[in-house]
Design an enzyme around this catalytic site. Structure first.
Site, short mmCIF file in Angstrom:
data_model
loop_
_atom_site.label_atom_id
_atom_site.label_comp_id
_atom_site.label_asym_id
_atom_site.label_seq_id
_atom_site.Cartn_x
_atom_site.Cartn_y
_atom_site.Cartn_z
N ASP A 1 0.81 -1.39 0.03
CA ASP A 1 -0.02 0.00 -0.06
C ASP A 1 0.74 1.30 0.04
OD1 ASP A 1 -2.30 -1.45 0.01
OD2 ASP A 1 -2.43 -1.52 2.26
N GLN A 2 1.84 1.23 -0.52
CA GLN A 2 2.82 2.45 -0.67
C GLN A 2 3.25 2.90 -2.25
OE1 GLN A 2 6.34 2.59 2.24
NE2 GLN A 2 5.24 0.88 3.44
#
Length: 316
Positions: A228-229
């Site tokens: 999720d980056q």
């Protein structure tokens, strides 16, 4: 020469000394000019993506593919070649688990002719959404076991069989390994139910509720090996009423998840977004995309006071 006119070569496998030199030498010997090269190593897994100009090469496309495949076998790596003509009818694979809202939105957009590509396959780690795919005439494959753990080798095989250009994670509730992410670097889009970088990982709506947020949201982003980056493409936000339950937040967020994901997919397929230094930028800022909050919010957002500005008086 634009990115869509260049040939893409992707190399994924165990890291080894001399690997880059042998591949680039083979290309040089056939008159292939390397325009862009990007490489990375993660957990001893090597990934290299090249964009090359093959218009003046002294071999046929079939011959170059065969030589690169043979060299890949010798080096113990997987080499994939995608010539510009291979992308004339781009193929999208949608990965799903049990939630249907994002899949429904994407399939409806295809039916209405809004996508510059074809959703060629839906792949799930459960079979719950098979009827949805079949209702739209799209093949469905279940690659999960009883617990929903996906068979990554079969997943990769399917992505190869369908000659997939873009992988869309439409609430696919499993983490892809570097073997998948590296192979499709810059071509995997996920939607996450929070305003990243806040609340990454599982149960994002619950994380937001427990933090007591007044505004929550969703994010569509490119997938990287860092959970999720990846570079953010689009976001949507919504108010959280006082005392709202997690279910209420989910009901408010799911339509926005579908909307943000569809817009991100359209941006990618239209070649309107590019990643620079870990952030996305629009190639043409004048194109009409929402990206974040609707324009109407600007009118309700105060623009005064700002540090360094003096408030106007009746004497001015």
């Amino acid at each position: 020469m634009s990115a869509r006119e260049l040939t893409e070569i992707t190399v994924v496998g165990d890291d080894d000394t001399g690997l880059i030199a042998r591949i680039t030498t083979l290309l040089f010997e056939h008159g292939v000019n390397i325009e862009d090269l990007d490489q990375a190593v993660r957990d001893d897994l090597f990934r290299m993506t090249m964009r090359v100009d093959a218009t003046e090469m002294d071999a046929s496309e079939h011959h170059l593919r065969r030589e690169l495949a043979a060299l890949g076998d010798d080096l113990g790596v997987d080499v994939r070649v995608r010539f510009p003509a291979d992308r004339d009818a781009r193929q999208v694979a949608v990965l799903v688990t049990k939630e249907s809202h994002c899949l429904e939105k994407l399939l409806a957009a295809q039916t209405e002719g809004e996508l510059d590509a074809e959703i060629g396959v839906v792949i799930g780690n459960h079979d719950d959404l098979q009827p949805v795919a079949e209702r739209h005439g799209v093949p469905f494959h279940d690659v999960g076991d009883e617990s929903g753990n996906h068979d990554e080798r079969r997943l990769l095989s399917l992505l190869d069989d369908y000659d997939v250009d873009l992988v869309v994670l439409a609430r696919f509730m499993r983490i892809l390994s570097p073997k998948v992410v590296f192979r499709y670097e810059g071509r995997i889009i996920n939607v996450h139910p929070s305003l990243l970088p806040a609340f990454p990982g599982a149960k994002a709506y619950r994380q937001a509720k427990e933090a007591g947020v007044r505004v929550a949201g969703v994010t569509a982003h490119y997938v990287t090996t860092d959970l999720d980056q990846g570079p953010i493409i689009t976001q949507r936000a919504f108010d959280v009423p006082d005392g709202a339950s997690v279910e209420t937040m989910r009901e408010r967020g799911q339509p926005l998840e579908a909307e943000a994901l569809l817009e991100a997919v359209e941006l990618h397929l239209n070649d309107d977004v590019v990643v620079r230094r870990g952030r996305t930028e629009l190639r043409d800022p004048d194109r009409e995309y929402q990206l974040g909050l609707p324009d109407a919010v600007d009118g309700a957002t105060p623009d005064y006071p700002v540090d360094g500005e003096r408030e106007a008086t009746s004497d001015d």
